[in-house]
Design a protein around this motif. Structure first.
Motif, PDB file in Angstrom:
ATOM      1  N   SER A 237       0.818  -1.222   0.000  1.00  0.00           N
ATOM      2  CA  SER A 237       0.000   0.000   0.000  1.00  0.00           C
ATOM      3  C   SER A 237       0.847   1.265   0.000  1.00  0.00           C
ATOM      4  N   ARG A 238       2.011   1.202  -0.610  1.00  0.00           N
ATOM      5  CA  ARG A 238       2.916   2.353  -0.613  1.00  0.00           C
ATOM      6  C   ARG A 238       2.665   3.233  -1.825  1.00  0.00           C
ATOM      7  N   ALA A 239       2.555   4.521  -1.593  1.00  0.00           N
ATOM      8  CA  ALA A 239       2.446   5.486  -2.688  1.00  0.00           C
ATOM      9  C   ALA A 239       3.805   5.696  -3.333  1.00  0.00           C
ATOM     10  N   GLN A 240       3.826   5.865  -4.643  1.00  0.00           N
ATOM     11  CA  GLN A 240       5.013   6.291  -5.379  1.00  0.00           C
ATOM     12  C   GLN A 240       4.922   7.802  -5.600  1.00  0.00           C
ATOM     13  N   SER A 241       6.044   8.425  -5.948  1.00  0.00           N
ATOM     14  CA  SER A 241       6.018   9.877  -6.124  1.00  0.00           C
ATOM     15  C   SER A 241       6.283  10.251  -7.578  1.00  0.00           C
ATOM     16  N   TYR A 242       5.620  11.349  -8.020  1.00  0.00           N
ATOM     17  CA  TYR A 242       5.633  11.724  -9.435  1.00  0.00           C
ATOM     18  C   TYR A 242       5.720  13.238  -9.596  1.00  0.00           C
ATOM     19  N   THR A 243       6.377  13.643 -10.681  1.00  0.00           N
ATOM     20  CA  THR A 243       6.389  15.050 -11.080  1.00  0.00           C
ATOM     21  C   THR A 243       5.885  15.154 -12.520  1.00  0.00           C
ATOM     22  N   ALA A 244       5.412  16.320 -12.882  1.00  0.00           N
ATOM     23  CA  ALA A 244       4.934  16.540 -14.245  1.00  0.00           C
ATOM     24  C   ALA A 244       6.107  16.444 -15.214  1.00  0.00           C
ATOM     25  N   ASP A 245       5.864  15.855 -16.379  1.00  0.00           N
ATOM     26  CA  ASP A 245       6.952  15.680 -17.351  1.00  0.00           C
ATOM     27  C   ASP A 245       7.032  16.808 -18.361  1.00  0.00           C
ATOM     28  N   GLY A 246       6.179  17.823 -18.214  1.00  0.00           N
ATOM     29  CA  GLY A 246       6.203  18.958 -19.121  1.00  0.00           C
ATOM     30  C   GLY A 246       5.485  18.732 -20.429  1.00  0.00           C
ATOM     31  N   GLN A 247       4.935  17.540 -20.621  1.00  0.00           N
ATOM     32  CA  GLN A 247       4.230  17.206 -21.852  1.00  0.00           C
ATOM     33  C   GLN A 247       2.815  16.715 -21.570  1.00  0.00           C
ATOM     34  N   GLY A 248       2.295  17.114 -20.416  1.00  0.00           N
ATOM     35  CA  GLY A 248       0.950  16.717 -20.054  1.00  0.00           C
ATOM     36  C   GLY A 248       0.854  15.382 -19.348  1.00  0.00           C
ATOM     37  N   GLY A 249       1.990  14.764 -19.076  1.00  0.00           N
ATOM     38  CA  GLY A 249       2.003  13.478 -18.382  1.00  0.00           C
ATOM     39  C   GLY A 249       2.806  13.545 -17.102  1.00  0.00           C
ATOM     40  N   TRP A 250       3.244  12.390 -16.649  1.00  0.00           N
ATOM     41  CA  TRP A 250       3.944  12.282 -15.377  1.00  0.00           C
ATOM     42  C   TRP A 250       5.193  11.433 -15.532  1.00  0.00           C
ATOM     43  N   LYS A 251       6.154  11.678 -14.674  1.00  0.00           N
ATOM     44  CA  LYS A 251       7.337  10.830 -14.583  1.00  0.00           C
ATOM     45  C   LYS A 251       7.616  10.542 -13.112  1.00  0.00           C
ATOM     46  N   SER A 253       9.483  10.205  -9.620  1.00  0.00           N
ATOM     47  CA  SER A 253      10.504  10.924  -8.866  1.00  0.00           C
ATOM     48  C   SER A 253      11.069   9.940  -7.852  1.00  0.00           C
ATOM     49  N   ILE A 254      12.257   9.429  -8.148  1.00  0.00           N
ATOM     50  CA  ILE A 254      12.805   8.305  -7.399  1.00  0.00           C
ATOM     51  C   ILE A 254      13.353   8.761  -6.049  1.00  0.00           C
ATOM     52  N   LEU A 255      13.069   7.988  -5.018  1.00  0.00           N
ATOM     53  CA  LEU A 255      13.600   8.237  -3.686  1.00  0.00           C
ATOM     54  C   LEU A 255      14.301   6.974  -3.222  1.00  0.00           C
ATOM     55  N   VAL A 323       3.166  22.437  14.214  1.00  0.00           N
ATOM     56  CA  VAL A 323       3.113  21.937  12.845  1.00  0.00           C
ATOM     57  C   VAL A 323       4.477  21.418  12.406  1.00  0.00           C
ATOM     58  N   HIS A 324       4.465  20.669  11.331  1.00  0.00           N
ATOM     59  CA  HIS A 324       5.701  20.344  10.603  1.00  0.00           C
ATOM     60  C   HIS A 324       5.334  19.913   9.196  1.00  0.00           C
ATOM     61  N   SER A 325       6.153  20.301   8.255  1.00  0.00           N
ATOM     62  CA  SER A 325       5.982  19.894   6.863  1.00  0.00           C
ATOM     63  C   SER A 325       7.076  18.912   6.490  1.00  0.00           C
ATOM     64  N   GLY A 326       6.912  18.270   5.347  1.00  0.00           N
ATOM     65  CA  GLY A 326       7.929  17.362   4.832  1.00  0.00           C
ATOM     66  C   GLY A 326       7.933  17.376   3.316  1.00  0.00           C
ATOM     67  N   ASN A 327       9.128  17.217   2.730  1.00  0.00           N
ATOM     68  CA  ASN A 327       9.248  17.273   1.273  1.00  0.00           C
ATOM     69  C   ASN A 327      10.496  16.508   0.842  1.00  0.00           C
ATOM     70  N   ASP A 328      10.321  15.353   0.252  1.00  0.00           N
ATOM     71  CA  ASP A 328      11.409  14.571  -0.339  1.00  0.00           C
ATOM     72  C   ASP A 328      10.933  14.072  -1.696  1.00  0.00           C
ATOM     73  N   ALA A 329      11.837  14.096  -2.690  1.00  0.00           N
ATOM     74  CA  ALA A 329      11.444  13.755  -4.062  1.00  0.00           C
ATOM     75  C   ALA A 329      10.202  14.581  -4.390  1.00  0.00           C
ATOM     76  N   ALA A 330       9.089  13.943  -4.787  1.00  0.00           N
ATOM     77  CA  ALA A 330       7.862  14.711  -5.017  1.00  0.00           C
ATOM     78  C   ALA A 330       6.835  14.479  -3.908  1.00  0.00           C
ATOM     79  N   PHE A 331       7.245  13.799  -2.837  1.00  0.00           N
ATOM     80  CA  PHE A 331       6.361  13.627  -1.695  1.00  0.00           C
ATOM     81  C   PHE A 331       6.253  14.930  -0.913  1.00  0.00           C
ATOM     82  N   ASN A 332       5.039  15.262  -0.504  1.00  0.00           N
ATOM     83  CA  ASN A 332       4.809  16.420   0.361  1.00  0.00           C
ATOM     84  C   ASN A 332       3.874  15.994   1.480  1.00  0.00           C
TER      85      ASN A 332
END
Length: 565
Positions: A237-251, A253-255, A323-332
């Motif tokens: 049940s682990r989420a993967q992380s993704y960033t926009a690829d600039g062409q309307g899709g996704w790629k 983001s490896i951690l 509070v606390h925030s977190g940000n690694d790869a594309a995870f927020n």
């Protein structure tokens, strides 16, 4: 670290996916205990996120009376089309720090470690730093230790490599210089929490992941929370992380983190709500410990700072919050408790989004706007006028660029990186998105010599930073040529090369992975245009010749490089 662990909870993958599909089909999780208007507003907020066909987020809020709303939008795994749902585990990055701090405080309460004790007493293999560092100073980020990510960046690390705890410890041991005297200033450094976790592991006598499972997560009812310190382990049940690829899709983001303490907790929004409930209403036996978690750190002069034990004393929705925030790869991720309103809020995302803004809006929806509202400015102007220029200041000696960039003004930390918008109001510069004001400092003749920056975005801990105006003229070509050649850091085990290209100083590593234009900003000082490699400083000997150079990033200052033989 135990290798090849499997975090399988027993449910077949098909059933896990099916339950997630059902949850996302409904999007919100059903009757919440909040009013119809509040629930509708929360659903509207959820619908504003990315589409269901891309990555997304889980949002959750709970009151102490049990009223709970949860919403899920988007896919946890694009390749297998698995929707985000109640069981989705997200990497929560620096939200992990509060659990490390809690583990250390529990051991201290049991008399097994001393938060006022010295770092060297627990990790004797580390070098003797310039001054003694206490464990509390590490928890509060006032230790002066250089940030591990900054050191690895300057050391030329390939971020596709697996990064483990042992590598970080070896690197920290090679750099004994501190950025400032412990307790004299605040500067966020992930190294603090990596070392704190290592101490917890050694004092407890158990691997960190196991100690956290048995002594922190399981007793709090957080059955879906783990420290994920082995990138080869199976985690359901682990989420993967993704960033926009600039062409309307996704790629993707490896951690590839196999380190822990500062990061690497994977959890669900439900478990975060459970944790928030514990902090808000701890059992009688843990009330003192929970109070410690919400206590602020202090500098040597007694001044309180916003950061405490993995939580920041701040406002959210105008209400006092922790509070606390977190940000690694594309995870927020964003976690908050609002004691006066009895609220806990959790936001986890597997693509980049403003998670604090989402959390802030959720608090406003369910608790109304609080009294601690930061000022906002809507007026805009097209020019900074006489205040445009370059300034140096802050605990880390960073640069501030105030630039005219039509149609407005920006505050930048590097000349080639977009910044935050400013506007001129009554002779001052004011941020449009926060309660931040930059007042000019003048000499007897009225010329601007610097700026005084007051940041009241956190009404409980306003800060003031003095900036000195600098303005170096373009160096003569002959002086730039003195720097051409290879420069090496033994502790970082890397060589950089300086060249002059089209009249500008350029720094690159020998593998060509990084090539940055350096702009003259002050006497013998150059700053990088990319915002990563911030500052090159020339250090001259008594004869005026170049002796060595230092390189700095935003979280590590003054790494020495000598001319390669």
């Amino acid at each position: 670290m135990v290798s090849r662990r499997s975090f399988v909870t027993g449910a077949p993958a098909a059933l896990l996916a099916a339950s997630a599909v059902e949850a996302v089909a409904a999007r919100p999780s059903g009757p919440s205990g909040f009013s119809a208007g509040q629930s509708a507003a929360l659903e509207t907020l959820l619908a504003s996120l990315t589409s269901r066909e891309g990555p997304g987020a889980a949002l959750a809020v709970r009151r102490l009376d049990g009223a709970t709303w949860r919403g899920f939008q988007g896919l946890a795994d694009l390749e297998n089309r698995v929707p985000i749902g109640p069981s989705t585990r997200f990497h929560v990055a620096s939200v992990s720090k509060q659990f490390t701090a809690y583990a250390a405080l529990r051991l201290a309460a049991a008399g097994r470690l001393d938060m006022d004790g010295e770092l060297g007493a627990y990790l004797p293999e580390l070098p003797e730093f310039d001054q003694a560092i206490s464990l509390s100073q590490m928890a509060w980020h006032v230790s002066g230790l250089k940030d591990q990510w900054a050191l690895l960046t300057l050391g030329g690390r390939d971020w596709g490599d697996v990064l483990n705890q042992a590598r970080i410890l070896r690197l920290v041991a090679r750099v004994p210089e501190l950025d400032f005297a412990p307790g004299s200033a605040y500067a966020y450094s992930n190294t603090n929490y990596t070392l704190l976790a290592e101490i917890v592991q050694r004092v407890s006598g158990a691997p960190f992941w196991r100690h956290m499972r048995d002594e922190v997560f399981a007793p709090r009812g957080m059955s879906n929370t783990v420290v994920y310190d082995d990138v080869t382990a199976v985690l359901t049940s682990r989420a993967q992380s993704y960033t926009a690829d600039g062409q309307g899709g996704w790629k993707r983001s490896i951690l590839s983190y196999a380190n822990f303490g500062a990061t690497s907790v994977h959890t669900t929004v439900d478990d975060l709500l459970t944790w928030g409930g514990y902090l808000l209403r701890p059992p009688a036996a843990d009330q003192a410990l929970a109070s410690q978690m919400l206590a602020q750190g202090r500098l040597n002069d007694g001044a309180a700072i916003a950061y405490g034990h993995g939580l920041i004393h701040d406002q959210l929705g105008g209400h006092e919050a922790f509070v606390h925030s977190g940000n690694d790869a594309a995870f927020n991720a964003y976690f908050a408790i609002v004691p006066a309103a009895g609220l806990c809020v959790a936001v986890t995302a597997n693509t980049r989004m403003d998670v604090r803004k989402l959390a802030d809006e959720m608090v406003r929806i369910v608790a109304g706007a609080g009294e601690h509202q930061p000022r906002r400015t809507t007026r805009s102007s097209a020019s900074a006028g006489e205040l445009a220029g370059v300034y140096v200041g802050g605990a880390m000696g960073q640069c501030l660029f105030v630039v005219d960039t039509p149609p407005g003004v920006e505050r930048r930390l590097a000349p080639g990186v977009s910044g935050t918008p400013l506007t001129a109001v009554d002779g001052e510069l004011v941020r449009l998105d926060a309660d931040v004001r930059l007042r000019p400092r003048r000499d007897a003749g009225g010329a601007v010599t610097g700026l005084e920056e007051t940041d009241a975005s956190n009404p409980f801990h306003p800060t003031k930073t003095l900036w000195r105006r600098v303005g170096a003229s373009a160096p003569k070509p002959a002086r730039l040529q003195q720097l051409v050649g290879e420069w090496r850091s033994g502790p970082l085990d890397i060589t950089y090369r300086l060249d002059v290209v089209d009249g500008q100083l350029v720094i690159s590593d020998l593998w060509g992975a990084r090539r940055v234009i350096l702009l003259a900003t002050d006497q013998d000082r150059f700053d990088g245009a990319d915002g990563v490699l911030r500052t090159l400083q020339i250090i001259r000997g008594a004869d005026g010749d170049v002796d060595h150079i230092t390189l700095s990033t935003g979280r590590a200052r003054g790494l020495r490089f000598d001319r390669a033989a």
